[in-house]
Write an enzyme that holds these catalytic residues in place. Structure first.
Site, PDB file in Angstrom:
ATOM      1  CE  LYS A  43      27.484 -77.253  17.408  1.00  0.00           C
ATOM      2  NZ  LYS A  43      26.585 -76.236  16.845  1.00  0.00           N
ATOM      3  CB  SER A  93      27.985 -71.319  11.827  1.00  0.00           C
ATOM      4  OG  SER A  93      27.148 -70.379  12.444  1.00  0.00           O
ATOM      5  NE  ARG A 106      19.347 -74.349  12.018  1.00  0.00           N
ATOM      6  CZ  ARG A 106      20.607 -74.620  12.292  1.00  0.00           C
ATOM      7  NH1 ARG A 106      21.542 -74.219  11.477  1.00  0.00           N
ATOM      8  NH2 ARG A 106      20.926 -75.294  13.357  1.00  0.00           N
ATOM      9  CG  HIS A 165      23.002 -67.167  14.153  1.00  0.00           C
ATOM     10  ND1 HIS A 165      24.190 -67.443  13.538  1.00  0.00           N
ATOM     11  CD2 HIS A 165      22.637 -68.316  14.791  1.00  0.00           C
ATOM     12  CE1 HIS A 165      24.558 -68.685  13.796  1.00  0.00           C
ATOM     13  NE2 HIS A 165      23.629 -69.256  14.544  1.00  0.00           N
TER      14      HIS A 165
HETATM   15  P1  ADP Z   1      24.548 -74.096  18.915  1.00  0.00           P
HETATM   16  O1  ADP Z   1      25.935 -74.611  18.970  1.00  0.00           O
HETATM   17  O2  ADP Z   1      23.977 -73.723  20.254  1.00  0.00           O
HETATM   18  O3  ADP Z   1      23.592 -74.901  18.074  1.00  0.00           O
HETATM   19  P2  ADP Z   1      24.473 -72.115  16.834  1.00  0.00           P
HETATM   20  O4  ADP Z   1      25.257 -70.866  16.782  1.00  0.00           O
HETATM   21  O5  ADP Z   1      24.702 -73.114  15.752  1.00  0.00           O
HETATM   22  O6  ADP Z   1      24.763 -72.685  18.244  1.00  0.00           O
HETATM   23  O7  ADP Z   1      22.929 -71.780  16.897  1.00  0.00           O
HETATM   24  C1  ADP Z   1      22.371 -71.004  17.911  1.00  0.00           C
HETATM   25  C2  ADP Z   1      20.867 -70.988  17.753  1.00  0.00           C
HETATM   26  O8  ADP Z   1      20.540 -70.380  16.507  1.00  0.00           O
HETATM   27  C3  ADP Z   1      20.191 -72.356  17.734  1.00  0.00           C
HETATM   28  O9  ADP Z   1      18.930 -72.223  18.360  1.00  0.00           O
HETATM   29  C4  ADP Z   1      20.017 -72.648  16.271  1.00  0.00           C
HETATM   30  O10 ADP Z   1      18.909 -73.510  16.029  1.00  0.00           O
HETATM   31  C5  ADP Z   1      19.730 -71.245  15.757  1.00  0.00           C
HETATM   32  N1  ADP Z   1      20.085 -71.094  14.342  1.00  0.00           N
HETATM   33  C6  ADP Z   1      21.229 -71.446  13.733  1.00  0.00           C
HETATM   34  N2  ADP Z   1      21.176 -71.172  12.409  1.00  0.00           N
HETATM   35  C7  ADP Z   1      19.953 -70.638  12.182  1.00  0.00           C
HETATM   36  C8  ADP Z   1      19.254 -70.190  11.014  1.00  0.00           C
HETATM   37  N3  ADP Z   1      19.796 -70.266   9.800  1.00  0.00           N
HETATM   38  N4  ADP Z   1      18.016 -69.704  11.174  1.00  0.00           N
HETATM   39  C9  ADP Z   1      17.456 -69.658  12.393  1.00  0.00           C
HETATM   40  N5  ADP Z   1      18.021 -70.102  13.516  1.00  0.00           N
HETATM   41  C10 ADP Z   1      19.258 -70.579  13.424  1.00  0.00           C
END
Ligand code: ADP
Length: 160
Positions: free
Chosen positions: A41, A128, A90, A17
């Site tokens: 979630k 995460s 990703r 992130h």
């Molecule tokens: P959500 O529940 O909206 O998917 P996340 O916190 O899991 O929330 O992810 C938020 C954003 O960050 C999404 O666009 C996701 O694709 C991106 N994201 C999550 N992990 C990574 C990573 N390792 N590298 C790049 N982008 C990521």
């Protein structure tokens, strides 16, 4: 002023992130990192805890702010006076899901565009959920999250 909103669960924020936030901050004047409260979630950290963690790890980035929000993301993006929504891609597995969200959001409000950043290869498999699972089994998460997140996550998993 070109402002963008980066919405997500951030439960907790990972280096993946942060990579996206840094790159978005270099393209926009301001970036609002938006923590979704009403996600389907079930979260380990409360929305307030997630906001506090993000504020701590992003404190050296003056053009980045952090807020929690409820409801439709497009409404929040508009309320912030932003012109774009940031999402990270990703592996190709993210693509279909993200396309669906981006098209739906564009139908809801065509004045807001979704801007995708393709993650740095070294974070392409980082999530995460994976970090939380490794922490729960006592594995080393220091490569995946900043030291502050490592500390609060280890404290959290010891208390659940
Ligand atoms: P959500 O529940 O909206 O998917 P996340 O916190 O899991 O929330 O992810 C938020 C954003 O960050 C999404 O666009 C996701 O694709 C991106 N994201 C999550 N992990 C990574 C990573 N390792 N590298 C790049 N982008 C990521």
């Amino acid at each position: 002023m070109r402002r963008a909103v980066y919405p997500g669960s951030f439960d907790p924020v990972t280096n993946g992130h942060i990579d996206i936030i840094k790159r978005a901050a270099s393209q926009f004047d301001e970036v609002v990192v938006a923590v979704l409260r009403n996600s389907s979630k079930s979260a380990l950290f409360s929305a307030e805890e997630r906001v506090n963690i993000l504020c701590e790890v992003l404190k050296d980035m003056p053009s980045v702010s952090v807020r929690a929000f409820d409801g439709l993301t497009v409404d929040f993006v508009k309320e912030c006076g932003a012109i774009a929504m940031i999402r990270g891609l990703r592996a190709t597995t993210d693509f279909e899901y993200e396309m669906q969200i981006a098209h739906t959001n564009h139908e809801l409000d065509d004045s807001i565009d979704t801007v995708f950043f393709i993650t740095n290869l070294k974070y392409a498999y980082l999530s995460s959920s994976m970090v939380k699972e490794i922490a729960m089994y006592g594995g080393d998460i220091s490569k995946f999250v900043p030291p502050f997140v490592e500390k609060v996550l280890l404290e959290k998993v010891q208390n659940v």
